[in-house]
Scaffold this motif. Structure first.
Motif, mmCIF file in Angstrom:
data_model
loop_
_atom_site.group_PDB
_atom_site.id
_atom_site.type_symbol
_atom_site.label_atom_id
_atom_site.label_comp_id
_atom_site.label_asym_id
_atom_site.label_seq_id
_atom_site.Cartn_x
_atom_site.Cartn_y
_atom_site.Cartn_z
ATOM 1 N N SER A 39 0.849 -1.309 0.016
ATOM 2 C CA SER A 39 -0.036 0.065 0.007
ATOM 3 C C SER A 39 0.868 1.229 0.046
ATOM 4 O O SER A 39 0.561 2.344 -0.832
ATOM 5 C CB SER A 39 -0.971 0.100 1.147
ATOM 6 N N LEU A 40 1.905 1.330 0.909
ATOM 7 C CA LEU A 40 2.660 2.280 0.830
ATOM 8 C C LEU A 40 3.680 2.706 -0.247
ATOM 9 O O LEU A 40 3.708 3.788 -1.032
ATOM 10 C CB LEU A 40 3.861 2.318 2.021
ATOM 11 N N THR A 41 3.974 1.540 -0.935
ATOM 12 C CA THR A 41 4.817 1.617 -2.158
ATOM 13 C C THR A 41 3.835 2.403 -3.212
ATOM 14 O O THR A 41 4.369 2.954 -4.170
ATOM 15 C CB THR A 41 5.481 0.415 -2.504
ATOM 16 N N LYS A 42 2.649 1.886 -3.303
ATOM 17 C CA LYS A 42 1.578 2.290 -4.358
ATOM 18 C C LYS A 42 1.475 3.874 -4.148
ATOM 19 O O LYS A 42 1.383 4.596 -5.201
ATOM 20 C CB LYS A 42 0.168 1.723 -4.221
ATOM 21 N N ASP A 43 1.517 4.368 -2.747
ATOM 22 C CA ASP A 43 1.088 5.576 -2.413
ATOM 23 C C ASP A 43 2.378 6.480 -3.149
ATOM 24 O O ASP A 43 2.336 7.538 -3.457
ATOM 25 C CB ASP A 43 0.934 6.034 -1.101
ATOM 26 N N THR A 136 7.452 16.717 -2.149
ATOM 27 C CA THR A 136 9.031 16.371 -1.748
ATOM 28 C C THR A 136 9.032 15.859 -0.255
ATOM 29 O O THR A 136 9.452 14.777 0.154
ATOM 30 C CB THR A 136 10.258 17.417 -1.833
ATOM 31 N N GLU A 137 8.319 16.612 0.661
ATOM 32 C CA GLU A 137 8.299 16.190 2.168
ATOM 33 C C GLU A 137 7.346 15.058 2.297
ATOM 34 O O GLU A 137 7.667 14.210 2.860
ATOM 35 C CB GLU A 137 7.773 17.568 2.876
ATOM 36 N N ALA A 144 10.116 7.023 4.325
ATOM 37 C CA ALA A 144 10.496 6.522 5.654
ATOM 38 C C ALA A 144 9.536 5.592 6.037
ATOM 39 O O ALA A 144 10.258 4.440 6.967
ATOM 40 C CB ALA A 144 10.586 7.744 6.605
ATOM 41 N N LYS A 145 8.163 5.609 5.808
ATOM 42 C CA LYS A 145 7.293 4.599 6.301
ATOM 43 C C LYS A 145 7.585 3.136 5.777
ATOM 44 O O LYS A 145 7.729 2.192 6.314
ATOM 45 C CB LYS A 145 5.908 4.976 6.111
ATOM 46 N N VAL A 146 7.969 3.370 4.406
ATOM 47 C CA VAL A 146 8.163 2.014 3.525
ATOM 48 C C VAL A 146 9.574 1.605 4.220
ATOM 49 O O VAL A 146 9.676 0.182 4.421
ATOM 50 C CB VAL A 146 8.428 2.427 2.219
ATOM 51 N N GLY A 151 11.966 -2.974 7.234
ATOM 52 C CA GLY A 151 12.835 -3.251 8.325
ATOM 53 C C GLY A 151 12.209 -4.151 9.328
ATOM 54 O O GLY A 151 12.786 -5.060 9.848
ATOM 55 N N ARG A 152 10.820 -3.691 9.720
ATOM 56 C CA ARG A 152 10.023 -4.593 10.458
ATOM 57 C C ARG A 152 9.836 -5.923 9.891
ATOM 58 O O ARG A 152 9.747 -7.198 10.505
ATOM 59 C CB ARG A 152 8.935 -4.075 10.875
#
Length: 247
Positions: A39-43, A136-137, A144-146, A151-152
């Motif tokens: 989901s994050l990668t799609k976003d 950019t932010e 960072a979330k990805v 990592g988890r």
């Protein structure tokens, strides 16, 4: 086929370890981080597309602003030259003088129009720059979330892989103590029966298919020699007898 009761009991141990390995494989495949990262990668991909579009718009505005400022400068320079000619008194003909004054006035209007264009382009460029900064932010935040989710996931996978390695080694040891022909039958049935090749007969019920044996089937099991390898009539799995079989 015949096999010592103790060997058949060990087959249940092999089955339990295989079930555990299957559970661990499913757990590894079903980690919540998989869906989270997807989901994050799609976003992130969508945000990056928006960022590229905003950067392109800002770049286009920058070129447009440069061109507009050059146009203003050219008109201004021409107006300065005309004003200098007018002030020098070099133009004496009333007709030429009127024409020069008219051109100066036209150039002033043209310069004003072009300066308005410059301001409009500058406003659009500033908006695009703000959009670039914002996106950019957001890209950095989602990245960072990805990274965190990745990592988890890696940590969870390493933990599961460690347990898989331990269970696999234990399975190898236990399986080595089971007669080859019995193990081969078990492996064949396990493939055919969705991962379960041997099941315990518990309280007259096959724990493989969860069905209770009828009286005829029970009598056949009771009559079978202790070392006979019994099969469930319903699911055809190896049916292992224990003290809790209810015979």
């Amino acid at each position: 086929m015949n096999a010592a009761p103790a060997d058949q009991i060990r087959l249940l141990d092999v089955q339990a370890l295989d079930v555990r390995l299957s559970q661990l494989a499913h757990k590894r495949k079903s980690l919540p981080e998989h869906a989270e990262i997807e989901s994050l990668t799609k976003d992130l991909s969508q945000l990056r597309d928006l960022l590229v579009a905003a950067q392109t718009e800002e770049s286009d505005c920058a070129r447009e602003q440069t061109k507009a400022e050059q146009d203003v400068d050219q008109v201004r320079q021409r107006a300065v030259r005309d004003q200098q000619r007018l002030d020098s008194g070099a133009v004496s003909s009333p007709k030429d003088l009127e024409s020069l004054q008219h051109e100066i006035a036209s150039l002033a209007k043209r310069q004003g129009d072009l300066e308005d264009v410059v301001l409009e382009v500058m406003e659009r460029r500033e908006a695009a720059q703000e959009r670039v900064g914002e996106l950019t932010e957001r890209v950095s935040s989602v990245q960072a979330k990805v990274d965190d989710a990745t990592g988890r996931r890696e940590a969870a996978q390493q933990e599961i892989d460690g347990e898989i390695a331990t269970v696999t080694k234990e399975r190898e040891v236990v399986a080595a103590s089971v007669p080859a022909d019995l193990l081969a039958l078990y492996e064949k049935l396990r493939v055919q029966q969705g991962g379960v090749g041997a099941a315990r007969l518990y309280q007259r019920r096959c724990e493989g298919c969860r069905l209770e044996l009828n009286i005829t089937e029970l009598n056949e099991v009771r009559a079978a020699a202790p070392d006979a390898v019994v099969r469930c009539e319903n699911c055809r799995r190896i049916l292992v007898r224990t003290s809790e079989s209810g015979l």
